[in-house]
Design a protein around this motif. Structure first.
Motif, mmCIF file in Angstrom:
data_model
loop_
_atom_site.group_PDB
_atom_site.id
_atom_site.type_symbol
_atom_site.label_atom_id
_atom_site.label_comp_id
_atom_site.label_asym_id
_atom_site.label_seq_id
_atom_site.Cartn_x
_atom_site.Cartn_y
_atom_site.Cartn_z
ATOM 1 N N VAL A 411 0.908 -1.324 0.235
ATOM 2 C CA VAL A 411 -0.051 -0.242 -0.011
ATOM 3 C C VAL A 411 0.888 1.236 0.011
ATOM 4 O O VAL A 411 0.638 2.227 -0.807
ATOM 5 N N ILE A 412 1.812 1.210 0.900
ATOM 6 C CA ILE A 412 2.920 2.517 1.147
ATOM 7 C C ILE A 412 3.542 2.460 -0.320
ATOM 8 O O ILE A 412 3.692 3.988 -0.919
ATOM 9 N N SER A 413 3.901 1.602 -0.995
ATOM 10 C CA SER A 413 4.732 1.701 -2.294
ATOM 11 C C SER A 413 4.030 2.120 -3.301
ATOM 12 O O SER A 413 4.136 2.731 -4.128
ATOM 13 N N SER A 414 2.776 1.665 -3.470
ATOM 14 C CA SER A 414 1.500 2.154 -4.509
ATOM 15 C C SER A 414 1.242 3.724 -4.465
ATOM 16 O O SER A 414 1.436 4.367 -5.135
ATOM 17 N N ILE A 415 1.080 4.168 -3.054
ATOM 18 C CA ILE A 415 0.961 5.497 -2.955
ATOM 19 C C ILE A 415 2.376 6.181 -3.359
ATOM 20 O O ILE A 415 2.277 7.236 -3.780
ATOM 21 N N GLY A 416 3.467 5.797 -2.936
ATOM 22 C CA GLY A 416 4.668 6.369 -3.216
ATOM 23 C C GLY A 416 4.890 6.523 -4.841
ATOM 24 O O GLY A 416 5.423 7.486 -5.335
ATOM 25 N N ILE A 417 4.587 5.442 -5.603
ATOM 26 C CA ILE A 417 4.402 5.338 -7.119
ATOM 27 C C ILE A 417 3.914 6.443 -7.616
ATOM 28 O O ILE A 417 4.364 7.233 -8.536
ATOM 29 N N PHE A 418 2.785 6.896 -7.071
ATOM 30 C CA PHE A 418 1.506 7.999 -7.738
ATOM 31 C C PHE A 418 2.199 9.366 -7.257
ATOM 32 O O PHE A 418 1.942 10.425 -7.963
ATOM 33 N N ILE A 419 3.208 9.591 -6.145
ATOM 34 C CA ILE A 419 3.700 10.674 -5.866
ATOM 35 C C ILE A 419 5.178 10.864 -6.584
ATOM 36 O O ILE A 419 5.020 12.160 -7.123
ATOM 37 N N PHE A 420 5.920 9.815 -6.465
ATOM 38 C CA PHE A 420 7.158 10.345 -7.003
ATOM 39 C C PHE A 420 7.460 9.831 -8.400
ATOM 40 O O PHE A 420 8.604 10.722 -8.805
ATOM 41 N N ILE A 421 6.747 8.928 -8.864
ATOM 42 C CA ILE A 421 7.182 8.724 -10.515
ATOM 43 C C ILE A 421 6.957 9.911 -11.382
ATOM 44 O O ILE A 421 7.508 10.211 -12.203
ATOM 45 N N PRO A 422 5.597 10.638 -11.221
ATOM 46 C CA PRO A 422 5.731 11.745 -11.962
ATOM 47 C C PRO A 422 6.793 12.813 -11.834
ATOM 48 O O PRO A 422 7.120 13.647 -12.590
ATOM 49 N N LEU A 423 7.020 12.978 -10.391
ATOM 50 C CA LEU A 423 8.120 14.017 -10.220
ATOM 51 C C LEU A 423 9.393 13.540 -10.662
ATOM 52 O O LEU A 423 10.135 14.447 -11.123
ATOM 53 N N ARG A 427 11.705 15.909 -13.597
ATOM 54 C CA ARG A 427 12.753 16.266 -13.391
ATOM 55 C C ARG A 427 14.103 15.631 -14.072
ATOM 56 O O ARG A 427 15.134 15.921 -14.208
ATOM 57 N N THR A 428 13.681 14.302 -15.054
ATOM 58 C CA THR A 428 14.639 13.670 -15.902
ATOM 59 C C THR A 428 14.179 13.912 -17.317
ATOM 60 O O THR A 428 13.189 14.142 -17.542
ATOM 61 N N LYS A 429 15.025 13.497 -18.178
ATOM 62 C CA LYS A 429 14.871 13.692 -19.534
ATOM 63 C C LYS A 429 14.673 12.276 -20.075
ATOM 64 O O LYS A 429 15.644 12.183 -21.065
ATOM 65 N N ILE A 430 13.965 11.249 -19.464
ATOM 66 C CA ILE A 430 14.018 9.968 -19.808
ATOM 67 C C ILE A 430 13.328 9.920 -21.378
ATOM 68 O O ILE A 430 13.914 9.105 -22.233
#
Length: 588
Positions: A411-423, A427-430
């Protein structure tokens, strides 16, 4: 019992955890979009009921208490959810099947209420029993799976009819080939959703095979059905994302894909971890039972492990209870072993019951004594057969801690995915070919109030670098490109009432959105969104001469709200729709 003792996760919990998480996230996303088109609303409601269905199973599999039985009342709401799936299928037909959709939905509501009422009445009056997956009502409805299969079947019929209607200009003569190889967006979407519903029918058929015919073991059935649920829900999300119903940013697609992978990984880890726990539990009991065999031969029970509740000599009944941890232990005259947790869903009194004489040595069986479940192992000592009983609740409780930790991390990792992946993507040029900053804005756009849905359509193409760079008069359009633009114009003429994006149109003819947008302006003199709006306004002008309400006209020609329609009409004609209707009536 204390709350932490009631909630005991099992391997069955993990089988439902992933589908429950997925349906919840899809429902929240669809609900947050605040779109007014019918297809979006119906699919959102369908996933709300899908979440209730999965949450109901998760509750009953995770509560070691009669309270868990009430999870089945949530799962039994499934027929109501399918009403919205059928309406979702009808939304593809627009006004063409509106009267039929109303009649069918009313009929489905009546049928759903009848079968649900039948289930609630019989479940409440039939009491609660313990199955191998948890507590559940003793009554199991055969009507609900039957009704669900009928509803799914009708949904397939509606989708197939929509495909054949959209493909009426398809050059292929065979109806089957028209369905399999559509040439229109509507046909492509209808075919994919129809195939998904057929998968839904397959999973219900698997479950029904146990209810009606007992073709496969129950544990095997629920494992297979849980896997199918996860696959089907994921495919619904994929098809919806790639349909012309809705265009998502690259960031959201990447984030959603990582989320799905994440919950699949943790669900698999949980199931494997609990399976390994069972193996280690059996190995530990095996070591203890070899020690207990020596204790039985010597008659010294002073060092019996605390986990052992009883030792019984399995002679001809009445049995000889040589050791009991609790002096008040009931000591029945005979016991029956079960391959599964006792109290399971039975079709006969003898199903899966095993006499101790026929039991395998050192294998774990299940016994129910005075409404309490025990794990029982069979051992040989001194030429006699004995049963060693361990409390089943203690076994479940010891498995709960690692299961709870894994679910919490998931659950915590899923919440983290929706917060940190867009950020991270911001910030990167993938993705060097994309404007990730704009993609991130689009990914969070559902949380904002969008007054003009055409802003979403026109801005989707802005993600690409090659937008409207340069002057249109300097852009030379080849005959092949003109032909492609003409195909898109023909499609828009037939499907202007649907949500058509520039990105989707460009993809259909093998062009990038930027190049397609420039070519479209050169060929038509208007931007893609302006062209669709102008066509919708022209259709609305004709309908305003009739008696239909303005809001019905707005939805019929493809606008998502009355305010959006009024704003576009006023911009195009310099007058509001109601004023235009009044003007027409005065001229008459």
């Amino acid at each position: 019992m204390e709350p932490q003792q009631i909630i005991l996760f099992s391997q069955y919990s993990f089988e439902r955890f992933a589908p429950a998480m997925l349906t919840f996230v899809i429902f929240i996303y669809l609900a947050a979009r605040k779109k007014n088109d019918a297809a979006h609303r119906y699919l959102s409601c369908y996933f709300a009921f899908a979440f209730l269905y999965e949450a109901g199973h998760l509750i009953t599999y995770s509560f070691y208490s009669p309270l868990g039985a009430y999870g089945w009342y949530l799962a039994a709401l499934a027929p109501f959810g399918l009403i919205f799936l059928v309406l979702f299928a009808y939304s593809f037909a627009g006004e063409r099947c509106r009267r039929e959709s109303i009649i069918v939905s009313i009929l489905m509501i009546v049928i759903s209420a009848a079968v649900y009422g039948d289930y609630v009445y019989n479940a409440l009056s039939g009491g609660i029993q313990f199955r191998e997956t948890g507590y559940a009502p003793a009554y199991s409805s055969k009507l609900i799976p039957l009704v669900v299969m009928i509803f799914y079947g009708w949904t397939v019929i509606v989708f197939v009819r929509n495909v054949l209607f959209d493909e009426r200009n398809n050059s292929r003569k065979s109806i089957i080939r028209r369905f399999i190889f559509p040439i229109t967006y509507g046909g492509w979407n209808g075919r994919n959703f129809a195939l998904l519903v057929i998968l839904d029918i397959l999973k219900v058929a698997l479950l029904s095979s146990y209810i009606f015919f007992r073709a496969l073991p129950y544990v095997t059935i629920i494992s297979a059905v849980s896997a199918l649920f996860l696959i089907v829900y994921s495919l619904y999300a994929v098809v919806y994302v790639h349909s012309n119903l809705h265009q998502l940013s690259l960031t959201f697609k990447v984030t959603g894909s990582i989320f799905i992978i994440n919950i699949i990984i943790f669900s698999t880890m949980g199931y494997v971890a609990l399976a390994q726990f069972e193996n280690s539990y059996d190995d530990k009991r095996g070591v203890e039972n070899r020690y207990l065999a020596d204790a039985i031969r010597t008659g010294d029970f002073s060092s019996v492990p605390d986990e052992v509740d009883y030792i019984v000599k399995l002679t001809v009944p009445p049995y000889n209870w040589v050791y009991t941890k609790n002096p008040d232990f009931p000591k029945p005259q005979s016991i029956v072993l079960n391959d599964f947790t006792p109290g399971r869903w039975r079709f006969s009194n003898t199903e899966q019951e095993i006499h101790p004489v026929n039991a395998y040595v050192m294998k774990r069986y299940f016994v129910r004594i005075n409404s309490i479940n025990y794990n029982q192992f069979i051992i040989n000592a001194g030429g006699e057969r004995y049963g060693i009983g361990y409390n089943y609740y203690s076994y479940r409780k010891s498995a709960n801690s690692p299961a709870f930790i894994l679910i919490l991390i998931a659950v915590i990792s899923s919440i983290g995915i929706f917060i940190f992946i867009p950020l991270l993507l911001l910030r990167t040029k993938i993705f060097s070919d994309y404007n990730v900053d704009r993609a991130f804005q689009l990914s969070v756009m559902p949380l904002e109030r969008i007054n003009n849905p055409e802003e979403i359509i026109s801005s989707e193409g802005a993600v690409f670098k090659e937008d409207y760079a340069g002057k249109e008069e300097d852009y030379i359009v080849s005959p092949d490109t003109e032909h492609k633009i003409k195909k898109v114009e023909d499609y828009i003429a037939e499907n202007y009432m649907y949500d058509i994006s520039r990105e989707g149109a460009a993809r259909s003819v093998g062009m990038s959105p930027g190049r397609f947008g420039r070519a479209f302006i050169v060929c038509t003199g208007r931007k893609f969104s302006e062209y669709i709006n102008d066509l919708r306004i022209e259709k609305a002008k004709v309908m305003l001469e009739g008696d239909a309400s303005i809001i019905d006209i707005a939805y019929s020609v493809g606008f998502e709200s009355l305010s959006t329609f009024s704003r576009a009409f006023n911009k195009n004609r310099g007058i509001t729709p109601s004023a235009y209707r009044d003007l027409i009536q005065k001229n008459k």
